[in-house]
Scaffold this active site. Sequence first.
Site, short mmCIF file in Angstrom:
data_model
loop_
_atom_site.label_atom_id
_atom_site.label_comp_id
_atom_site.label_asym_id
_atom_site.label_seq_id
_atom_site.Cartn_x
_atom_site.Cartn_y
_atom_site.Cartn_z
N GLU A 423 0.82 -1.21 0.00
CA GLU A 423 0.00 0.00 0.00
C GLU A 423 0.86 1.27 0.00
OE1 GLU A 423 -3.03 0.28 -0.60
OE2 GLU A 423 -4.15 -1.48 0.12
N GLU A 502 -3.67 -10.67 -0.04
CA GLU A 502 -4.53 -10.63 1.15
C GLU A 502 -5.93 -11.02 0.69
OE1 GLU A 502 -4.36 -6.77 3.15
OE2 GLU A 502 -2.20 -6.68 2.81
C1 IPT Z 1 -5.01 -3.88 3.69
C2 IPT Z 1 -3.62 -3.71 4.21
O1 IPT Z 1 -2.68 -4.07 3.24
C3 IPT Z 1 -3.36 -4.53 5.44
O2 IPT Z 1 -2.16 -4.09 6.02
C4 IPT Z 1 -4.49 -4.38 6.40
O3 IPT Z 1 -4.59 -3.07 6.81
C5 IPT Z 1 -5.77 -4.77 5.73
O4 IPT Z 1 -6.00 -3.94 4.64
C6 IPT Z 1 -6.96 -4.61 6.63
O5 IPT Z 1 -6.84 -5.23 7.85
S1 IPT Z 1 -5.30 -2.48 2.69
C7 IPT Z 1 -6.99 -2.24 2.44
C8 IPT Z 1 -7.17 -0.98 1.63
C9 IPT Z 1 -7.67 -3.33 1.76
#
Ligand code: IPT
Length: 991
Positions: A423, A502
């Site tokens: 990010e 993720e």
């Molecule tokens: C995403 C982040 O990369 C991760 O660090 C964490 O914050 C997650 O979200 C939420 O828990 S970024 C988001 C814009 C999808």
Amino acid sequence: MASQLSAYVTDTAPGRGSLRPARSWLHSDAPSLSLNGLWRFRLSPAVPATEDLAAEGFDDGGWDDIPVPSHWVLQGDGAYGRPIYTNVQFPFPIDPPHVPDENPTGDYRRHFDLPAGWSEAERVLLRFDGVESLFKVWVNGEEIGSASGSRLAHEFDVTSSVRPGGNVVAVRVHQWSAASYVEDQDQWWLPGIFRDVTLIARPAGGIEDVWLRTGFENGRGRVETEITADAAAFPVTFRLPELGIEQVWATAADVAPLEVDGVEPWSAEQPRLYDVTVSTAAESIALRAGFRTVEIRGDRFLVNGRRVVFHGVNRHETHPERGRVFDEEHAREDLARMKRFNVNAIRTSHYPPHPRLLDLADELGFWVVLECDLETHGFDKVGWAGNPSDDPAWREAYLDRIRRTVERDKNHPSIVMWSLGNEAGTGGNLAAMSAWVHARDAGRPVHYEGDHAGEYTDVYSRMYASVLETEQIGTDGSRRPLMNCTPAQGARQRTKPFLLCEYAHAMGNGPGALDQYEALVHEYPRLHGGFVWEWRDHGILTTAPDGTPYYAYGGDFGEVVHDGNFVMDGMLLSNDVPTPSLHEFKAVVQPVRFTFDGDDVVISNLRHSADTSDLRFRWRVEHDGTLVESGDMEVPVVAAGGSARMPLPRIPVAQDAETWLTVDAVSAVSTAWAPDGHVIATAQLDRSARRPVPGVRPETDWRRSDGTLTLGIAEFVDGALVRLAGRTVAGPRLELFRAPTDNDEGASEEVEESDAGIAGVSNADLWRRDGLDRLTTRRLSVERTAEALRTIDKVSAANSALSVTVETVWSLVGGELELRVEIEPSRGWLTVWPRIGIRFDLPDGAAPVDGAEWFGLGPLESYPDSLRAARTGRFSSTIGDLSVDYARPQETGHRSQLRELTLTSGGADVLRIVAFPDTRGRRPGFTLSRHTPQQIPRAGHAYELPGSATSHLIIDAAQHGLGSRACGPDVWPEFALRPEARTIRLRIAAG
Ligand code: IPT
């Protein structure tokens, strides 16, 4: 002076002074001295005007002692400030590269004796493995240098400053610096010297750095050794004793690749390591080589020629008491736990972990995506204006970060991909990082999710893509453009392997749909799986005002800006307890699958390369959850990617009970992470004979009644149940509410698939708007016959014209008490509902209801889109253990597909309930809890829940799914609960 200080704090230059170039974190026999331990410490709320700490004779007698490594905000019980949690937000004004004058600054000092004999060292280095965020170092009053890059290693040359005998080292650490703008990861801000400090003697003729670039092709190993050493250090000897290899290179020019026969390859499943030493006359380095080749071929990501599927987790370094301070024993147990739950991959979100972690990953076996310490997410707030990622002034800082990342960990076979960060928007500095990696390490691809258009990275990566989008990425069709891509960019992305860096946000109760993502991976080979967000909650152990210990989240330390419990989104609770989602993950990704086909079972081995010779197969048959027969199944060894068709054992089918066959694949050997007998995969087959559900007895002679009567064990006053089997009971009352989960509270825009939600508005808000948490009842009628009681209620909420009609019929059927509840919503309900259930309140008498035994799905909670870990069986639990201690109290404890339930008190049966399926075969679930769905959301933490003298039993005809909307898609339509008519039918008897 002040302006000089502020220039240094806000400088984007990553380091100055006698900083050495980055190199591997090596196990060397050269002498070293750990400077971990107690240091003198002083915290100033702002950058002190002077650098008095530096002077050699400075009297630090008035200072405190602090352990190194540690975070000062986790020491001294609040005396040194408190942790701050933010996700995206910067906890300081967005004014890059400047930071506020109120910049907590920790001054550290300690004495050390230079070990005798070190005067012969050619060089003495002072190494810091992690300091958050900017620090400056002095030795014996001389300024050595400064550095930033909190989760990166820095070595200073202190040769000319140290002296025989006593020495003093002083370090000034600023919590905030220019570096904070590029370290905006979603986690606690935890300043201090939090990793090891080591003094290292570098011998003349030593090995500065060594890199074993290993490969495995066509059954042969290969190692290319890169040695950084003075010409005078040669000859260098390479030894791999297990294979009898000893190679001497007389000069640097002689160093050549070695082809190694007879090696076994390294993989996450079979992490075969070979001890290697690389030595000169002055120094010997010990390494553990794993032979593997990482490669992208077309849209496939391959290791040793075989496609890799990541069943991964995002791993932060976090511990409830130590924060990011590494504890090897805890980390090893955590990794062993990952292995036990079928996790095969780790993304080191969002920075390099302690270097030892990679040794453990090599040894236990994980595919690792090693990520650089970089995130500038807070610039999103200002439309990415001024984002360092595209500002030339920051280029060197970015390159320094990736060099330190790659150089430190390059020897690890477990690392199969480098990730530039997380990010951080996009821009030329990221592209420059990628170019540097490509030039330095051709053996591993580059990942960065923020390269949406695929301009400078090798794999296509997304986060939180929905099931539909993920499927579209897997196909070649270009019907729908890929998110953030032009059609041409999308076409380019589809030429690459895809992974979800993720997905499945595991915050609170959830996620749902893990199985849907997994199914896609096996349908579309371009999809290489992904990494659940995230492995564990980041709770910090603290105490409530009344002394109760609890795990704190954002806001609990009085932060000015914070992001609440968004930091509690792991599959593991802060206290290491796996949540049901981790069990679900384990079941969904199990590497051995069973498909039942007639009288056969097909056993498929979905592993990367390991066959099934380490497994044995067990089976058992249960009648209504009671074991009747069991045995072992002889299964031939199944190669990776292969399958075997085996006849099922003879299954004795009961006529008056359900018959279930369960098969397990268990480990036949004990490993570093589990004893033998550990279950890695399970499946069940329903072989029940069909049994009719008794029909509903029609009652015809209803007549108005005052509703005061006794029916078997049930006593009624004014139409209301007051006692069952002599025990005070209230209910049943319609319950449509559940304590909103973090996903129910999620308000993402991604609702198009559920077609019931509203973009940007959470389901929980809609439920509260409609008053589902505050339903009131108006009794329309009370009637009875000789052996039955019927009430009709209209249930609705204040200021709403919507309603639900509830018809409740109690009757005696052959002397047994039966309850039938018909629930029928009025027209006009627009949202999904959390549940359709009825609630009984059981106040504690002399013998409180404190446990349950049931036949149904268990042993853990389950929901319509998270059912894979649940199996049909007979289970028991205390009332407390039926609930999961999510960091923020919320819906928990639902057990699906109930057949029989016994409420118990001190182990004795109190009430027995048989639940009938409805006419469509759908079975209800149950929840037994000390708190109502209305009480639970009023508490921010478990310790805030009121003491309760009542047990609440909810029988749900249906529950809404879980979804992942706290950060991702809403509940899939099939598992979304729409208002609809439902029937609940129970037989109730005294225990
Ligand atoms: C995403 C982040 O990369 C991760 O660090 C964490 O914050 C997650 O979200 C939420 O828990 S970024 C988001 C814009 C999808």
